[in-house]
Design a protein around this motif. Structure first.
Motif, PDB file in Angstrom:
ATOM      1  N   THR A   1     -44.862  14.101 -67.597  1.00  0.00           N
ATOM      2  CA  THR A   1     -46.267  14.146 -68.015  1.00  0.00           C
ATOM      3  C   THR A   1     -46.587  15.261 -69.003  1.00  0.00           C
ATOM      4  N   GLY A   2     -45.751  16.287 -69.086  1.00  0.00           N
ATOM      5  CA  GLY A   2     -46.061  17.422 -69.928  1.00  0.00           C
ATOM      6  C   GLY A   2     -45.891  17.146 -71.413  1.00  0.00           C
ATOM      7  N   SER A   3     -46.410  18.042 -72.226  1.00  0.00           N
ATOM      8  CA  SER A   3     -46.279  17.920 -73.675  1.00  0.00           C
ATOM      9  C   SER A   3     -44.965  18.546 -74.129  1.00  0.00           C
ATOM     10  N   ILE A  26     -49.450  16.629 -77.436  1.00  0.00           N
ATOM     11  CA  ILE A  26     -49.948  15.502 -76.643  1.00  0.00           C
ATOM     12  C   ILE A  26     -49.107  15.349 -75.373  1.00  0.00           C
ATOM     13  N   PRO A  27     -49.737  15.390 -74.205  1.00  0.00           N
ATOM     14  CA  PRO A  27     -48.982  15.210 -72.958  1.00  0.00           C
ATOM     15  C   PRO A  27     -48.346  13.821 -72.874  1.00  0.00           C
ATOM     16  N   ARG A  28     -47.146  13.763 -72.370  1.00  0.00           N
ATOM     17  CA  ARG A  28     -46.465  12.477 -72.203  1.00  0.00           C
ATOM     18  C   ARG A  28     -47.180  11.590 -71.192  1.00  0.00           C
ATOM     19  N   GLU A  41     -56.806  18.180 -68.903  1.00  0.00           N
ATOM     20  CA  GLU A  41     -55.716  17.223 -68.841  1.00  0.00           C
ATOM     21  C   GLU A  41     -54.973  17.142 -70.172  1.00  0.00           C
ATOM     22  N   GLU A  42     -55.659  17.452 -71.269  1.00  0.00           N
ATOM     23  CA  GLU A  42     -55.070  17.259 -72.592  1.00  0.00           C
ATOM     24  C   GLU A  42     -54.575  18.545 -73.233  1.00  0.00           C
ATOM     25  N   MET A  43     -55.239  19.649 -72.951  1.00  0.00           N
ATOM     26  CA  MET A  43     -54.842  20.932 -73.529  1.00  0.00           C
ATOM     27  C   MET A  43     -54.741  21.976 -72.422  1.00  0.00           C
ATOM     28  N   PHE A  44     -53.654  22.726 -72.468  1.00  0.00           N
ATOM     29  CA  PHE A  44     -53.430  23.823 -71.526  1.00  0.00           C
ATOM     30  C   PHE A  44     -53.293  25.095 -72.354  1.00  0.00           C
ATOM     31  N   LEU A  45     -54.316  25.949 -72.300  1.00  0.00           N
ATOM     32  CA  LEU A  45     -54.332  27.177 -73.101  1.00  0.00           C
ATOM     33  C   LEU A  45     -54.749  28.354 -72.218  1.00  0.00           C
TER      34      LEU A  45
END
Length: 353
Positions: free
Chosen positions: A26-28, A71-73, A307-311
């Motif tokens: 699931t991760g980018s 983009i997360p898988r 869910e879309e960006m992890f910062l």
């Protein structure tokens, strides 16, 4: 202060999305490539919000990373992603991707604006950046579905370049060009809400023809993009637009937006910003990275966990005063936001955005 919970369990949210963003399925590609260099396993070692400080600040990498790698898988099949860029205030622009998150954030923000008395119907004029900047997308969502969103052709990077080079006359001419575009729209379209920036509000006030149009036809002004000093905000609200709703939004491409909360009698500040508590934390910290006390000024540190960006653990270019939350357990407020003079080895030039 009430004890009503302000949000779902943010620690649980952090645990779930840390596991999501660092799972091979699931991760980018961006984060998966960095997982083995962290010195810990985010899938098992991240237990809550406090652990976000274990991550490095990777925001500089967003200048050069291929956007598709963000983009997360695990994104929904067929989900369309868009690329947005920062304003380039401190160098080359940083890029984010967005599928559906900004739409959800926009719906929450629109409800906040409605609570301030911003009209729910009617056209908007966005006198701000378009092109690769997410603010134009956000503003169009605030206007929909009960109105149209009109835009002008504004390149904030050109203004910053002119000002940084000391070419004030050219910058002034460009601002006049922007105001001319706005005037044509205000003359011909039923605009009820103006979305713009503090420098452009002040430029409107200095042009009698445009000031007359805004003060007589516009019912609300939403401002964002640059800082607004308390005294300038007071003068604009009380002396120039006493009959117009004036609402501020703090934000940028990376963090999203933190709209002004509805003032309360207990507020010591005219404008207090509040982030989207489901996904965002804005800490105010001293030079050692420790959170400052309420009423003190600190540097803004961002944690965005969506869910879309992890910062996580992003040190921003702004400072602000820490304000107590409205409810126990709610997000802190931010007041009197101001930019630092230099950031990431570059001079900070705000320009018009």
């Amino acid at each position: 202060m009430t004890t009503t919970p302000a949000r779902p369990d943010f620690d649980a949210h952090v645990r779930a999305l840390a596991a999501w963003h660092f799972d091979d399925r699931t991760g980018s590609p961006f984060w998966l490539a960095r997982r083995d260099c962290l010195g810990f396993d985010p899938r098992t070692d991240i237990t809550g919000a406090a652990d976000l400080l274990r991550f490095p600040d990777v925001s500089r990498d967003l200048r050069t990373t291929p956007a598709a790698d963000l983009i997360p898988r695990g994104a929904a099949p067929g989900q369309v992603f868009h690329v947005y860029e920062s304003g380039g205030t401190t160098g080359a622009p940083k890029r984010i991707v967005d599928g559906a998150y900004r739409t959800r954030l926009g719906a929450w923000t629109r409800a906040r604006l409605t609570a301030h008395g911003v009209p729910e119907t009617g056209d908007w004029l966005h006198l701000g950046p378009t092109g690769p900047h997410v603010v134009a997308f956000d503003t169009s969502r605030y206007a929909e579905p009960a109105g149209l969103c009109h835009t002008v052709d504004l390149d904030p990077r050109w203004v910053k370049r002119l000002l940084g080079a000391g070419r004030q006359q050219e910058a002034d001419a460009y601002i006049d060009h922007l105001l001319d575009q706005a005037g044509e729209i205000l003359l011909t379209q039923p605009v009820r809400v103006l979305n713009t920036t503090p420098p452009l509000i002040e430029a409107i006030c200095a042009r009698p023809d445009l000031y007359e149009l805004v003060s007589t036809r516009v019912e609300a002004i939403v401002w964002a993009g640059t800082s607004f000093s308390p005294e300038s905000l007071r003068v604009v609200q009380e002396d120039f637009f006493p009959d117009v709703r004036l609402v501020g939004i703090y934000g940028n491409s990376l963090m999203g937006v933190a709209p002004q909360r509805v003032p309360t009698p207990e507020d010591a500040y005219a404008c207090v910003f509040e982030p989207f508590a489901e996904t965002t934390r804005l800490d105010l910290v001293d030079e050692q990275g420790r959170q400052v006390a309420y009423g003190e000024r600190g540097r803004v540190r961002l944690h965005l966990v969506s869910e879309e960006m992890f910062l996580p653990n992003v040190l921003e270019r702004d400072t602000a005063v820490r304000v107590r939350p409205l409810v126990e357990g709610g997000p802190d407020g931010l007041a009197e936001v101001a930019s630092v003079a230099t950031f990431e080895d570059a001079d900070v030039v705000e320009g018009v955005y």
